[in-house]
Scaffold this motif. Structure first.
Motif, PDB file in Angstrom:
ATOM      1  N   GLU B 133       0.822  -1.210   0.000  1.00 33.64           N
ATOM      2  CA  GLU B 133       0.000   0.000   0.000  1.00 33.64           C
ATOM      3  C   GLU B 133       0.850   1.251   0.000  1.00 33.64           C
ATOM      4  O   GLU B 133       0.499   2.248  -0.642  1.00 33.64           O
ATOM      5  CB  GLU B 133      -0.953  -0.029   1.202  1.00 33.64           C
ATOM      6  N   ALA B 134       1.971   1.192   0.722  1.00 31.67           N
ATOM      7  CA  ALA B 134       2.859   2.353   0.740  1.00 31.67           C
ATOM      8  C   ALA B 134       3.446   2.608  -0.645  1.00 31.67           C
ATOM      9  O   ALA B 134       3.483   3.755  -1.121  1.00 31.67           O
ATOM     10  CB  ALA B 134       3.987   2.138   1.756  1.00 31.67           C
ATOM     11  N   THR B 137       0.648   3.870  -2.917  1.00 33.22           N
ATOM     12  CA  THR B 137       0.274   5.245  -2.562  1.00 33.22           C
ATOM     13  C   THR B 137       1.233   6.238  -3.207  1.00 33.22           C
ATOM     14  O   THR B 137       0.809   7.232  -3.810  1.00 33.22           O
ATOM     15  CB  THR B 137       0.284   5.433  -1.027  1.00 33.22           C
ATOM     16  N   LEU B 140       0.601   6.413  -6.960  1.00 38.64           N
ATOM     17  CA  LEU B 140      -0.611   7.155  -7.316  1.00 38.64           C
ATOM     18  C   LEU B 140      -0.385   8.657  -7.153  1.00 38.64           C
ATOM     19  O   LEU B 140      -0.860   9.458  -7.973  1.00 38.64           O
ATOM     20  CB  LEU B 140      -1.791   6.690  -6.446  1.00 38.64           C
ATOM     21  N   GLU B 141       0.346   9.021  -6.125  1.00 41.43           N
ATOM     22  CA  GLU B 141       0.619  10.455  -5.924  1.00 41.43           C
ATOM     23  C   GLU B 141       1.458  11.023  -7.062  1.00 41.43           C
ATOM     24  O   GLU B 141       1.213  12.133  -7.531  1.00 41.43           O
ATOM     25  CB  GLU B 141       1.320  10.673  -4.573  1.00 41.43           C
ATOM     26  N   LEU B 151      -6.796  11.305  -9.569  1.00 46.25           N
ATOM     27  CA  LEU B 151      -7.185  10.886  -8.228  1.00 46.25           C
ATOM     28  C   LEU B 151      -8.447  11.627  -7.799  1.00 46.25           C
ATOM     29  O   LEU B 151      -8.496  12.850  -7.842  1.00 46.25           O
ATOM     30  CB  LEU B 151      -6.062  11.186  -7.242  1.00 46.25           C
ATOM     31  N   ALA B 155      -4.700   9.380  -2.128  1.00 42.36           N
ATOM     32  CA  ALA B 155      -3.980   8.272  -2.758  1.00 42.36           C
ATOM     33  C   ALA B 155      -3.948   7.037  -1.859  1.00 42.36           C
ATOM     34  O   ALA B 155      -4.068   5.901  -2.348  1.00 42.36           O
ATOM     35  CB  ALA B 155      -2.558   8.709  -3.104  1.00 42.36           C
ATOM     36  N   ALA B 156      -3.817   7.237  -0.561  1.00 43.68           N
ATOM     37  CA  ALA B 156      -3.739   6.092   0.346  1.00 43.68           C
ATOM     38  C   ALA B 156      -5.036   5.288   0.343  1.00 43.68           C
ATOM     39  O   ALA B 156      -5.014   4.056   0.443  1.00 43.68           O
ATOM     40  CB  ALA B 156      -3.413   6.565   1.768  1.00 43.68           C
ATOM     41  N   ASP B 157      -6.163   5.981   0.215  1.00 42.43           N
ATOM     42  CA  ASP B 157      -7.449   5.283   0.163  1.00 42.43           C
ATOM     43  C   ASP B 157      -7.568   4.473  -1.117  1.00 42.43           C
ATOM     44  O   ASP B 157      -8.032   3.327  -1.107  1.00 42.43           O
ATOM     45  CB  ASP B 157      -8.606   6.293   0.240  1.00 42.43           C
ATOM     46  N   SER B 158      -7.168   5.057  -2.227  1.00 38.82           N
ATOM     47  CA  SER B 158      -7.222   4.332  -3.493  1.00 38.82           C
ATOM     48  C   SER B 158      -6.283   3.133  -3.472  1.00 38.82           C
ATOM     49  O   SER B 158      -6.612   2.062  -3.992  1.00 38.82           O
ATOM     50  CB  SER B 158      -6.849   5.262  -4.653  1.00 38.82           C
ATOM     51  N   ALA B 159      -5.125   3.329  -2.861  1.00 40.34           N
ATOM     52  CA  ALA B 159      -4.156   2.227  -2.779  1.00 40.34           C
ATOM     53  C   ALA B 159      -4.737   1.056  -1.989  1.00 40.34           C
ATOM     54  O   ALA B 159      -4.613  -0.106  -2.390  1.00 40.34           O
ATOM     55  CB  ALA B 159      -2.861   2.714  -2.120  1.00 40.34           C
ATOM     56  N   GLN B 160      -5.393   1.374  -0.896  1.00 42.42           N
ATOM     57  CA  GLN B 160      -6.027   0.340  -0.081  1.00 42.42           C
ATOM     58  C   GLN B 160      -7.080  -0.425  -0.875  1.00 42.42           C
ATOM     59  O   GLN B 160      -7.149  -1.650  -0.830  1.00 42.42           O
ATOM     60  CB  GLN B 160      -6.695   1.003   1.127  1.00 42.42           C
TER      61      GLN B 160
END
Lengths: 194, 194
Positions: B133-134, B137, B140-141, B151, B155-160
DNA sequence: GTCTATAGGCAGATAGAC
DNA sequence: GTCTATCTGCCTATAGAC
């Protein structure tokens, strides 16, 4: 003549199914034994075999009952009078409810162990996914028609993605013991349809 | 002085890991035994204990190696010079490659059995998801910054959502023995970002 | 419908020879 | 590094008493 007792306390077979269901959903089909169920119910392993001939038959009965309950929940959503958008939210909430009991979807966890399951269980697992995707496809199509959902792909494709996405969100959320993790992933999953 | 033999045939420990990895990815950690590995390699169960003290240690070694390989694959994507959009496709393809071997993601299947695993294995599974996820993230950023990805959420939510969505797509595709099912779900999963 | 008793097998693991 | 031999314990399942 108590052929159908409306409010009788659960019979032994039902209590066996209840305990076994929780054990499968938390530990997997290969992660529990007849001894676990017997100990919890205060009966012996041998007593279990009177109700379910073997672990395979017990497993099959578990999927059948689980699928029936799921189908009833889907029927209740159908009868709710909500618009398609709200029904989709209600569908996602079915999964959230399972996870809130710290359980994985029964058929989701069985999918992981699929290659070790007796054939009848395999067939029943597939049917569960087929039924869910069929119901969801019909819902998405209605939502597309009445304008409460925006489809950018064939409804069947979106349905497939949603079912597998929700299963995956449950799968990953459980190790983290974090129901919010599921809700966040689930919301982002259906965001593109709203 | 063959301290590091570049092309030596795999040592026994490596061959044990290879067989065990395949067994876990196809049958689950509770779905195979030392006897299965020993039979396949033509050695005895006792011989295995020389290389891995117990099943818990073997399981831990499996996750460590799997995570290292995954990290190397991510580093290779980082070094590819592709744009963020193409790197996301390459990430999805990592999962497709696992599934093409008719295997589930090692940590995905262990997530299903999480509550039955020894503690060290649990921690290693969580680390795998955290690392993925890291990495995702950060990707995506960068994609949001350079304009190759759009986005609509943090980004962290999308990665999850992507990690859990890909795990779920693998989970459900395997009972159907249909890699196309995975690819379809995966593409729809990242469609909203492209 | 539940019990005792037991079968037969496989699990993970260990000791000690080679 | 791999073997034989063995252990203890748990697994699913069955027979037959109550």
């Amino acid at each position: 003549m108590a052929a159908t007792r409306p409010k009788a306390e659960a019979g032994t077979a039902t209590r066996i199914l209840d305990v076994a269901e929780r054990l499968v959903q938390t530990r997997g089909f290969n992660g529990f034994s007849y001894a676990d169920i017997a100990a919890e119910l205060g009966i012996t392993k041998a007593g279990l075999h009177y109700h379910f001939a073997g672990k395979a038959e017990l497993g099959e009965a578990l999927i059948v009952r689980y699928s029936e309950r799921f189908a009833e929940a889907l029927a209740a959503i159908d009868a709710s009078g909500l618009d398609a958008r709200a029904k989709l939210d209600a569908y996602v909430d079915l999964y959230a409810q399972v996870l809130s009991g710290k359980r994985m979807c029964l058929c989701g966890i069985l999918a992981a162990e699929y290659q070790t399951l007796p054939r009848p269980m395999c067939d029943a697992v597939i049917r569960f996914f087929d039924d869910n995707e069929a119901w969801l496809t019909a819902l998405l199509e209605r939502g597309g028609a009445d304008g409460t959902l925006s489809l950018s792909e064939p409804a069947a494709d979106s349905a497939q993605m949603i079912v597998s996405g929700l299963e995956g969100a449950m799968l990953v959320a459980r190790p983290y013991s974090d129901p919010e993790r599921f809700k966040s992933s689930a919301q982002h999953l259906i965001a593109s349809l709203t």
